[in-house]
Write a protein that holds these residues in place. Sequence first.
Motif, PDB file in Angstrom:
ATOM      1  N   ILE A 194      -9.191   3.064   3.286  1.00  0.00           N
ATOM      2  CA  ILE A 194      -7.837   3.616   3.204  1.00  0.00           C
ATOM      3  C   ILE A 194      -7.690   4.824   4.120  1.00  0.00           C
ATOM      4  O   ILE A 194      -8.564   5.683   4.173  1.00  0.00           O
ATOM      5  N   TYR A 207      -5.278   7.787   3.927  1.00  0.00           N
ATOM      6  CA  TYR A 207      -4.331   8.377   2.973  1.00  0.00           C
ATOM      7  C   TYR A 207      -3.311   9.228   3.721  1.00  0.00           C
ATOM      8  O   TYR A 207      -3.688  10.133   4.461  1.00  0.00           O
ATOM      9  N   VAL A 229     -11.120   6.466   0.639  1.00  0.00           N
ATOM     10  CA  VAL A 229     -10.453   7.131   1.760  1.00  0.00           C
ATOM     11  C   VAL A 229     -11.468   7.495   2.835  1.00  0.00           C
ATOM     12  O   VAL A 229     -12.480   8.150   2.561  1.00  0.00           O
ATOM     13  N   THR A 234      -7.251   6.995  -5.043  1.00  0.00           N
ATOM     14  CA  THR A 234      -7.782   6.334  -3.846  1.00  0.00           C
ATOM     15  C   THR A 234      -9.261   6.605  -3.607  1.00  0.00           C
ATOM     16  O   THR A 234      -9.891   5.885  -2.850  1.00  0.00           O
ATOM     17  N   ALA A 241      -2.879   0.913  -2.874  1.00  0.00           N
ATOM     18  CA  ALA A 241      -3.847   0.711  -1.798  1.00  0.00           C
ATOM     19  C   ALA A 241      -5.239   0.458  -2.363  1.00  0.00           C
ATOM     20  O   ALA A 241      -5.969  -0.422  -1.878  1.00  0.00           O
ATOM     21  N   ARG A 242      -5.614   1.226  -3.369  1.00  0.00           N
ATOM     22  CA  ARG A 242      -6.943   1.036  -3.976  1.00  0.00           C
ATOM     23  C   ARG A 242      -7.062  -0.364  -4.567  1.00  0.00           C
ATOM     24  O   ARG A 242      -8.075  -1.037  -4.369  1.00  0.00           O
ATOM     25  N   VAL A 298      -7.519  -2.782  -1.645  1.00  0.00           N
ATOM     26  CA  VAL A 298      -8.840  -2.641  -1.025  1.00  0.00           C
ATOM     27  C   VAL A 298      -9.923  -3.213  -1.940  1.00  0.00           C
ATOM     28  O   VAL A 298     -10.857  -3.874  -1.473  1.00  0.00           O
ATOM     29  N   THR A 316       0.838  -1.206   0.000  1.00  0.00           N
ATOM     30  CA  THR A 316       0.000   0.000   0.000  1.00  0.00           C
ATOM     31  C   THR A 316       0.873   1.256   0.000  1.00  0.00           C
ATOM     32  O   THR A 316       0.531   2.261   0.620  1.00  0.00           O
TER      33      THR A 316
END
Length: 176
Positions: free
Chosen positions: A91, A93, A117, A113, A77-78, A81, A71
Amino acid sequence: SDLTTPDGVADARLAMRLCEQLGIPILTTAVGGAFNEDEDEDAFLRNIHPLAEDAEAIALTIALEIHGTLTGSGALARTLVEKIDHPAVAITYDTANCDYYAGVKAEDDLPATLPHVVHCHLKDTLGGKRNWNFPALGQGCVDFAKLLTILRNAQYAGRFSVEIEFDGRAARPPLE
């Protein structure tokens, strides 16, 4: 918590209980914890689903911070997830960690993201991959005005916190 290990999962469960007791709706954590960047994605994916189910049962969101290998940027990260695909996982951020871990500027990375988020660490950096230097807000290269505009335009209604780590003395585990 290092969510790739049994000990880290046990720590996360303790943190989840504390969040429930204190009425805290978001638990921010990294995939591999503070000192494990050799993150085992398969182990993480095995561990996150039972945690997410338990988090959902207590109205808690597990927010994976922009941190580490899996991540290290908003885009990474997206992807993770979306692979998890659970409403209790989102997330956090970090506006400086994307530069530190992936060498990307937050203003270029943040849009990837959204809408995942739920929490935003406002942190500045002098920039550069693996350059551990996080000065006070406004003393580095993060364009907070642009980031806040991106968040406002995306109708972000999540939380913010300020994170300051300052100079190059990174926290390290004790030597044994």
